[in-house]
Design a protein around this motif. Structure first.
Motif, PDB file in Angstrom:
ATOM      1  N   PHE A  23      59.925  38.232  46.724  1.00  0.00           N
ATOM      2  CA  PHE A  23      59.500  36.873  46.377  1.00  0.00           C
ATOM      3  C   PHE A  23      58.210  36.557  47.129  1.00  0.00           C
ATOM      4  CE2 PHE A  23      62.617  36.802  49.774  1.00  0.00           C
ATOM      5  CZ  PHE A  23      62.052  36.013  50.757  1.00  0.00           C
TER       6      PHE A  23
ATOM      7  N   SER B 289      55.027  33.175  47.633  1.00  0.00           N
ATOM      8  CA  SER B 289      54.406  31.889  47.309  1.00  0.00           C
ATOM      9  C   SER B 289      53.634  31.388  48.514  1.00  0.00           C
ATOM     10  CB  SER B 289      55.465  30.846  46.922  1.00  0.00           C
ATOM     11  OG  SER B 289      54.850  29.612  46.606  1.00  0.00           O
TER      12      SER B 289
ATOM     13  N   ASN C 268      66.107  29.170  46.228  1.00  0.00           N
ATOM     14  CA  ASN C 268      65.883  27.798  45.766  1.00  0.00           C
ATOM     15  C   ASN C 268      65.936  26.817  46.936  1.00  0.00           C
ATOM     16  OD1 ASN C 268      65.532  28.477  43.085  1.00  0.00           O
ATOM     17  ND2 ASN C 268      67.670  28.147  42.530  1.00  0.00           N
TER      18      ASN C 268
ATOM     19  N   SER D  92      62.817  27.213  48.957  1.00  0.00           N
ATOM     20  CA  SER D  92      61.706  26.568  48.237  1.00  0.00           C
ATOM     21  C   SER D  92      61.693  25.069  48.482  1.00  0.00           C
ATOM     22  CB  SER D  92      61.826  26.847  46.736  1.00  0.00           C
ATOM     23  OG  SER D  92      61.717  28.214  46.448  1.00  0.00           O
ATOM     24  N   ASP D  93      62.883  24.446  48.404  1.00  0.00           N
ATOM     25  CA  ASP D  93      62.971  23.001  48.608  1.00  0.00           C
ATOM     26  C   ASP D  93      62.513  22.610  50.010  1.00  0.00           C
ATOM     27  OD1 ASP D  93      63.975  22.752  46.073  1.00  0.00           O
ATOM     28  OD2 ASP D  93      66.070  22.509  46.704  1.00  0.00           O
TER      29      ASP D  93
ATOM     30  N   ASN E 271      58.719  23.347  50.403  1.00  0.00           N
ATOM     31  CA  ASN E 271      57.889  22.721  49.374  1.00  0.00           C
ATOM     32  C   ASN E 271      56.968  23.741  48.702  1.00  0.00           C
ATOM     33  OD1 ASN E 271      57.089  20.532  47.812  1.00  0.00           O
ATOM     34  ND2 ASN E 271      55.403  19.990  49.186  1.00  0.00           N
ATOM     35  N   VAL E 272      57.546  24.862  48.334  1.00  0.00           N
ATOM     36  CA  VAL E 272      56.825  25.903  47.609  1.00  0.00           C
ATOM     37  C   VAL E 272      57.690  26.339  46.424  1.00  0.00           C
ATOM     38  CG1 VAL E 272      55.667  26.752  49.681  1.00  0.00           C
ATOM     39  CG2 VAL E 272      57.800  27.831  48.945  1.00  0.00           C
ATOM     40  N   THR E 273      57.085  27.051  45.491  1.00  0.00           N
ATOM     41  CA  THR E 273      57.825  27.628  44.376  1.00  0.00           C
ATOM     42  C   THR E 273      57.631  29.136  44.421  1.00  0.00           C
ATOM     43  OG1 THR E 273      57.492  25.657  43.020  1.00  0.00           O
ATOM     44  CG2 THR E 273      58.134  27.680  41.877  1.00  0.00           C
ATOM     45  N   PHE E 274      58.704  29.853  44.702  1.00  0.00           N
ATOM     46  CA  PHE E 274      58.598  31.298  44.827  1.00  0.00           C
ATOM     47  C   PHE E 274      58.566  31.969  43.456  1.00  0.00           C
ATOM     48  CE2 PHE E 274      60.647  30.609  49.077  1.00  0.00           C
ATOM     49  CZ  PHE E 274      59.602  31.139  49.822  1.00  0.00           C
ATOM     50  N   SER E 275      57.668  32.940  43.325  1.00  0.00           N
ATOM     51  CA  SER E 275      57.722  33.866  42.205  1.00  0.00           C
ATOM     52  C   SER E 275      58.631  35.021  42.602  1.00  0.00           C
ATOM     53  CB  SER E 275      56.329  34.396  41.865  1.00  0.00           C
ATOM     54  OG  SER E 275      55.464  33.329  41.501  1.00  0.00           O
ATOM     55  N   HIS E 276      59.547  35.401  41.710  1.00  0.00           N
ATOM     56  CA  HIS E 276      60.525  36.438  42.032  1.00  0.00           C
ATOM     57  C   HIS E 276      60.202  37.716  41.260  1.00  0.00           C
ATOM     58  CE1 HIS E 276      63.821  33.117  42.708  1.00  0.00           C
ATOM     59  NE2 HIS E 276      62.676  32.829  43.291  1.00  0.00           N
TER      60      HIS E 276
END
Length: 337
Positions: A207, A209, A260, A263-264, A267-272
């Motif tokens: 993962f 981000s 998830n 990420s919360d 405050n990031v959105t991981f690419s998997h």
């Protein structure tokens, strides 16, 4: 009117600071701290625990044991559980022992104020954001940073445990996460829970981000597979497909929920990446060869999940290169500021 003695009981200094920051403005309190249940009971007996915010997973004496003593001795303390373990059974057990309510980590300040007003504990109009805050950036030592990492993972671990408990209909025993920074050739030493004499199977997922990258691995002792397959009702399949199905399904739930939650908090959105079978029925050290070669220094976080009465154990291992560690810490404290 006398001040309310508020006791915050959590083994994480970072979590204690977060909780102290969430106390609403205008609530006239003296705040006291405890690192585990034994210290909390001492504080309550000394009159320093009118209201206690209590964690569940702690060393020495955990939240369940602490609540049991409070109930048996009828100690004068209103208890609100604040935990990363939000399984329904965990909530039910604590409420049955006399806890007022159960709050999910990380704390939602507005929900906390609503709850305190609901029970008549706090009647003001204060806003938690107005209160003079504890500066988390002051946590600069390595121990304090590790504590922040551990608390971050504690929340993610609880989210994954909750999802797994819902799938399996079983209570998941959650540990205190084991966090180490190691050289790549020491990676096998970071995994305390896996029996080195057993063959294991493992799934890996990468993962990335915001300059933070890592790898998540779920590791099963092969001797546990029959129990896992039976629990999932996959025993209508032949042995090899059933084991593979169980391996992938549990891995996807654990890794997905954990990432998830990370990420919360960051405050990031991981690419998997797509999950891959790292190995089947092999010794653990041989499976870790590719990971060992990729990074020089690694932050290794081990979470040993268990369903004890079914004799099922599996490990979630989160690996971050040392280049990601400062970015993780910066995002944690920046979000808190």
């Amino acid at each position: 009117m006398s001040k309310t003695n508020v006791l915050i009981c959590d083994d994480s200094g970072f979590a204690r600071k977060q909780m102290a920051r969430s106390i609403p403005d205008g609530w006239d309190v003296d705040i006291h701290y405890a690192e585990h249940g034994e210290q909390a009971l001492e504080q309550i007996r000394a009159g320093n625990g009118d209201v206690m915010f209590l964690d569940l997973n702690m060393p020495v004496m955990d939240g369940y044991e602490t609540m049991d003593v409070i109930r048996r001795e009828d100690l004068p303390c209103l208890v609100i559980v604040v935990s990363g373990d939000v399984q329904e059974e965990a909530r039910s057990r604590m409420l049955a022992m006399g806890a007022l309510d159960f709050i999910r980590k990380p704390i939602d300040n507005e929900k906390l104020i609503t709850l305190l007003k609901q029970y008549g504990i706090y009647t003001g109009d204060g806003n938690a954001e107005k209160r003079k805050k504890v500066n988390l950036l002051a946590a600069s030592s390595e121990n304090e940073k590790f504590d922040a990492y551990r608390e971050m993972v504690n929340v993610a671990m609880g989210r994954a445990g909750e999802n797994l408990a819902s799938l399996l209909g079983e209570f998941i025993d959650l540990p205190i996460p084991n966090v180490n920074v190691i050289e790549n050739n020491e990676l096998h030493m970071a995994i305390a829970e896996v029996n080195r004499n057993n063959s294991v199977s493992a799934v890996s997922k990468g993962f990335v981000s915001a300059g933070i990258n890592g790898e998540a691995l779920v590791i099963f002792n092969d001797t546990d597979f029959d129990n896992i397959v039976e629990l999932l009702n996959y025993d209508q399949l032949s042995a090899a497909p059933a084991q593979l199905e169980a391996l992938m399904d549990i891995s996807n739930i654990l890794i997905g929920a954990c990432l998830n939650a990370l990420s919360d908090q960051l405050n990031v959105t991981f690419s998997h990446s797509s999950p891959i079978i790292l190995g089947r029925n092999r010794d653990l050290d041989s499976m870790l060869t590719t990971t060992k070669q990729r990074w020089q220094r690694i932050m290794a976080i081990e979470i040993g999940y268990a369903i004890k009465h079914k004799n099922i154990h599996f490990d979630l291992l989160l690996l971050f290169p040392d280049t990601s560690m400062e970015r993780i810490y910066s995002r944690l404290v920046d979000i808190e500021e």
